[in-house]
Design an enzyme around this catalytic site. Structure first.
Site, PDB file in Angstrom:
ATOM      1  N   ASP A   1       0.823  -1.219  -0.003  1.00 39.45           N
ATOM      2  CA  ASP A   1       0.079   0.019  -0.053  1.00 39.45           C
ATOM      3  C   ASP A   1       0.783   1.315  -0.135  1.00 39.45           C
ATOM      4  O   ASP A   1       1.719   1.524   0.847  1.00 39.45           O
ATOM      5  CB  ASP A   1      -1.033   0.108   1.207  1.00 39.45           C
ATOM      6  CG  ASP A   1      -1.671   1.360   1.325  1.00 39.45           C
ATOM      7  OD1 ASP A   1      -3.027   1.346   0.793  1.00 39.45           O
ATOM      8  OD2 ASP A   1      -1.409   2.332   1.775  1.00 39.45           O
TER       9      ASP A   1
ATOM     10  N   TYR B   1       2.784  10.035  -0.665  1.00 33.91           N
ATOM     11  CA  TYR B   1       4.047   9.744   0.057  1.00 33.91           C
ATOM     12  C   TYR B   1       5.498   9.854  -0.413  1.00 33.91           C
ATOM     13  O   TYR B   1       6.377   9.721   0.127  1.00 33.91           O
ATOM     14  CB  TYR B   1       3.797   8.000   0.237  1.00 33.91           C
ATOM     15  CG  TYR B   1       2.620   7.541   1.174  1.00 33.91           C
ATOM     16  CD1 TYR B   1       1.920   8.468   1.810  1.00 33.91           C
ATOM     17  CD2 TYR B   1       2.273   6.205   1.108  1.00 33.91           C
ATOM     18  CE1 TYR B   1       0.853   7.924   2.153  1.00 33.91           C
ATOM     19  CE2 TYR B   1       1.223   5.728   1.863  1.00 33.91           C
ATOM     20  CZ  TYR B   1       0.519   6.497   2.441  1.00 33.91           C
ATOM     21  OH  TYR B   1      -0.779   5.924   2.892  1.00 33.91           O
TER      22      TYR B   1
ATOM     23  N   LYS C   1      -2.949   6.112  -4.126  1.00 30.76           N
ATOM     24  CA  LYS C   1      -4.128   6.900  -3.927  1.00 30.76           C
ATOM     25  C   LYS C   1      -4.038   8.228  -4.525  1.00 30.76           C
ATOM     26  O   LYS C   1      -2.768   8.632  -4.892  1.00 30.76           O
ATOM     27  CB  LYS C   1      -4.029   7.115  -2.391  1.00 30.76           C
ATOM     28  CG  LYS C   1      -4.024   5.772  -1.506  1.00 30.76           C
ATOM     29  CD  LYS C   1      -4.136   6.081  -0.033  1.00 30.76           C
ATOM     30  CE  LYS C   1      -3.884   4.701   0.683  1.00 30.76           C
ATOM     31  NZ  LYS C   1      -2.436   4.464   0.598  1.00 30.76           N
TER      32      LYS C   1
ATOM     33  N   HIS D   1      -7.752   9.741  -1.685  1.00 34.57           N
ATOM     34  CA  HIS D   1      -7.062   9.817  -0.477  1.00 34.57           C
ATOM     35  C   HIS D   1      -7.632  10.114   0.666  1.00 34.57           C
ATOM     36  O   HIS D   1      -7.999  10.037   1.790  1.00 34.57           O
ATOM     37  CB  HIS D   1      -5.736  10.296  -0.524  1.00 34.57           C
ATOM     38  CG  HIS D   1      -4.649   9.736   0.434  1.00 34.57           C
ATOM     39  ND1 HIS D   1      -3.355   9.834   0.212  1.00 34.57           N
ATOM     40  CD2 HIS D   1      -4.666   9.573   1.654  1.00 34.57           C
ATOM     41  CE1 HIS D   1      -2.813   9.366   1.099  1.00 34.57           C
ATOM     42  NE2 HIS D   1      -3.614   9.400   2.042  1.00 34.57           N
TER      43      HIS D   1
END
Length: 284
Positions: A47, A52, A77, A110
């Site tokens: 994931d 990120y 996401k 998200h």
């Protein structure tokens, strides 16, 4: 039950019951190595997210692991700065490119209500527009399943008014300290699987005496007890670590069971650690 065992989603696709989380895992060698360690430890569900900043390294780790693509489940996401159909379509292609993949197993919105659009577009239109792009990506074979993250009941209700493909998961901040019972019940009623991010809280739960006592009784770590609780509640936990020994430990959850009494005790730990943020108030 094992790491590669699966839940069946509402579209018939299967998803491994534990995922490997990569939030706050730095891009570069650390992210790459952690993914390789996770795959070696038996994880088949990775994931990540555009925000990120580590999709490229996650992709390198997947490529170097030697595992066949069909044996791996990869989620990423859509970030909040994508508020139109066109932007979402481009973001999907960018994530595929960074990950080095031909398709995504799961793609999520998200956050439901980005601060930049609250006084202008509004979350209802934004989510309807980006969801349509995600649906078209499913039809084009770029994504197998689509879902949501941090959505509360009213966000889901609004989305379902225009959605042609139902969300398969809702990824939430879920752990013994904050179980978000109302939205979890709503997910269950609509055949939406609840994924638990930050399933260990933000670290403080590991020292809660009641959890330490249960762990000692089972000869397990506190983290393993919390993750087992998550599984026995029917959630899909996404533990995150960059330490190989911890990665292995977090996956060793299938040789013990918590009693009903222990589950009830853990259920009573609301507020023992951090609580989630209100998605209509957070500042991103």
């Amino acid at each position: 039950m094992a790491l590669a065992d699966t839940y069946t989603l509402n579209n018939g696709e299967k998803i491994p019951v534990v995922g490997f989380g990569t939030w706050q895992t730095p891009d570069g060698e650390v992210a790459e190595a952690s993914v390789i360690s996770a795959i070696e430890a038996g994880y088949r569900h990775i994931d990540t997210a555009a925000i990120y900043g580590n999709e490229t390294s996650i992709g390198h780790g997947i490529a170097k692991s030697g595992i066949t693509r069909e044996d791996l489940y990869v989620t990423t996401k859509l970030w909040n700065d994508n508020v139109t159909y066109e932007a979402a379509a481009a973001a999907i292609d960018e994530s595929l490119s960074k990950l080095g993949l031909d398709y995504l197993d799961l793609y999520l919105i998200h956050w439901p209500n980005p601060s930049a659009i609250r006084e202008t577009i509004g979350f209802e239109k934004r989510n309807a527009d980006v969801w349509r792009a995600m649906e078209d990506a499913v039809r084009a074979g770029k994504i197998k399943s689509i879902g949501i993250s941090n959505f509360r009941e009213h966000h889901i209700e609004a989305l379902l008014k225009t959605a042609e493909i139902l969300p398969v998961v809702n990824q939430l901040y879920i752990n013994p300290s904050d179980q978000q019972e109302a939205v979890v019940a709503y997910n269950t009623a609509h055949s939406i699987l609840t994924q638990a991010y930050s399933p260990l809280g933000r670290g403080e739960l590991l020292a809660v005496p009641a959890l330490v006592e249960i762990a000692e009784k089972h000869g397990k770590s506190t983290a393993q007890v919390i993750l087992k609780w998550s599984l026995q509640k029917g959630f899909l936990p996404l533990p995150k670590s960059v330490t190989p020994s911890r990665i292995i430990e977090n996956g060793n959850l299938f040789d013990f069971e918590l009693s009903d009494q222990e589950i009830t005790l853990i259920d009573g730990l609301h507020g023992a650690g951090s609580l989630t943020s209100n998605p209509d108030e957070v500042g991103h």
